[in-house]
Write a protein that holds these residues in place. Structure first.
Motif, mmCIF file in Angstrom:
data_model
loop_
_atom_site.group_PDB
_atom_site.id
_atom_site.type_symbol
_atom_site.label_atom_id
_atom_site.label_comp_id
_atom_site.label_asym_id
_atom_site.label_seq_id
_atom_site.Cartn_x
_atom_site.Cartn_y
_atom_site.Cartn_z
ATOM 1 N N GLN A 243 41.314 42.263 37.265
ATOM 2 C CA GLN A 243 40.077 42.604 37.612
ATOM 3 C C GLN A 243 39.984 42.279 39.289
ATOM 4 O OE1 GLN A 243 37.816 44.884 36.217
ATOM 5 N NE2 GLN A 243 39.551 44.942 34.651
ATOM 6 N N GLN A 244 40.546 41.423 39.545
ATOM 7 C CA GLN A 244 40.549 41.022 41.079
ATOM 8 C C GLN A 244 41.531 42.095 41.802
ATOM 9 O OE1 GLN A 244 41.740 36.622 40.554
ATOM 10 N NE2 GLN A 244 40.072 36.356 42.014
ATOM 11 N N HIS A 247 39.592 45.438 42.223
ATOM 12 C CA HIS A 247 38.373 45.209 43.291
ATOM 13 C C HIS A 247 38.834 45.277 44.435
ATOM 14 C CE1 HIS A 247 34.699 43.895 44.854
ATOM 15 N NE2 HIS A 247 35.131 42.727 45.243
ATOM 16 N N TRP A 251 38.451 47.959 47.347
ATOM 17 C CA TRP A 251 37.723 47.428 48.745
ATOM 18 C C TRP A 251 38.658 48.117 49.864
ATOM 19 C CZ3 TRP A 251 40.312 44.974 52.587
ATOM 20 C CH2 TRP A 251 39.560 44.448 53.598
#
Length: 378
Positions: A243-244, A247, A251
């Motif tokens: 999930q990082q 994300h 970004w």
């Protein structure tokens, strides 16, 4: 009082090898380090010979080939041995040449609904097992007494459990079912893994929602993480979670002129060279022309199902459930739902064709064939 012997010298390993050579059978379990390392390996081999338990340290400075060669010719008791056999094969090239007795498969064939080792020991032998060490780092040395005792417990009662289950199989006339199931287990674990699909391996959960541009960033960040995991010999999730990654990809796509220093919060260890590696990955993704952006994967083409196929599958599942209920086993033990679906589509005309539908073991095909034949009118 110590209930096991820790084997970490050539002399003791030689003695154990001689003992196994004379044994009728042994119980085996292994501990590995996949939760803590990228390159997983077997870190401990637990063996019960009669009432004696030995914990063999494969990370010690000795050669295991003679020991493993003798073990391969010995009847081995496992519980849910698929993982153990795959890990022993990948770590040592180990392949059993004698019979394997898997207590979990035996439990399924006898109709047990809970067939984990702890549940089986409790129900069959009224023995309680300690829990809580499954995620320990078994590659660390020295291993604590607590960990060694926990490992020893995994094989302490395995032979006794096998005897009880073997008697049950014999009483119900299912010994041959179990023999065939164990043979299939061994064959399945000997199949080499294919090379990963390079266009799929980086597509982590949640990536289907991303645009092509965002996928370009995700792919580069995944490659960075995989390289770091290999370099550090750590599981990828301990470098950065999926999930990082997503994300960070989102970004990066939406902040083309913003320094990573002002970006999302990174894991604590992503400093210095790792921070620079992330910047490089983002820069490479940003520099890609649109023609090089990944394309979304097309969903796998579902098999064509006619209304008659679906109706037939429902009837077959009901027949399978009836047979399983009569035998006192779970329907999936007789035939998984996916196999029933194949039978409905393929409509086998012989028992040999039915066996190819799963493929199914002979004992499964023989039990299911009368029902399939009556439904299909074969």
């Amino acid at each position: 009082m110590q209930k096991y012997q820790y084997i970490n010298t050539r002399t003791n390993l030689g003695r154990l090898t001689g003992r196994i050579k004379k044994a009728r059978r042994v119980a085996v379990d292994i501990e590995a380090d996949s939760f803590h390392h990228y390159f997983e390996k077997v870190c401990l081999i637990q063996i019960a010979v009669g009432q004696d338990i030995y914990l063999v340290d494969p990370l010690a400075d000795f050669e295991l080939s003679a020991f493993l060669d003798v073990l391969a010719d010995t009847v081995i008791i496992f519980h849910d041995g698929g993982y153990d056999l795959r890990m022993m094969r990948s770590s040592f090239g180990f392949e059993p040449r004698s019979r394997v007795f898997d207590t979990m498969l035996a439990a399924q064939l006898l109709g047990y609904r809970q067939f984990g080792l702890a549940a089986m020991l409790d129900e069959v032998l009224a023995v309680s097992m300690a829990k809580g060490q499954q995620k320990a780092d078994w590659s660390r040395r020295p291993l604590s007494e607590k960990l060694l005792a926990y490992a020893a417990d995994d094989v302490l009662h395995l032979a006794e459990l096998a005897d009880c289950l073997s008697a049950g199989l014999k009483e119900l006339g299912r010994t041959q079912w179990h023999n065939e199931s164990c043979q299939w287990l061994v064959k399945a674990t000997a199949v080499e893994k294919g090379q990963p699909d390079k266009d799929r391996q980086w597509r982590v959960k949640g990536s289907r929602e991303l645009t092509r541009r965002q996928l370009a960033f995700l792919r580069q960040l995944w490659r960075w993480r995989d390289g770091e995991a290999r370099r550090a010999d750590r599981p990828p999730f301990k470098i950065m979670g999926n999930q990082q990654l997503i994300h960070l990809a989102l970004w990066a796509q939406s902040h083309p002129n913003t320094s990573l220093n002002k970006g999302p919060r990174l894991p604590r260890h992503c400093t210095g060279r790792r921070f620079t590696g992330i910047e490089t990955a983002i820069a490479r993704a940003r520099a890609l022309p649109e023609s090089s952006w990944p394309r979304p994967l097309k969903p796998p083409r579902a098999p064509r199902w006619s209304a008659a196929d679906k109706e037939l599958a429902d009837v077959l599942r009901d027949k399978c459930r009836q047979i399983a209920d009569r035998l006192g086993i779970e329907p999936f033990v007789l035939a998984p739902r996916a196999t029933i679906a194949v039978i409905a589509r393929e409509r086998p005309a012989t028992i040999a064709e039915l066996a190819d539908c799963g493929p199914m073991m002979q004992w499964q095909a023989k039990l299911l064939w009368p029902a399939v034949k009556s439904v299909l009118g074969a």
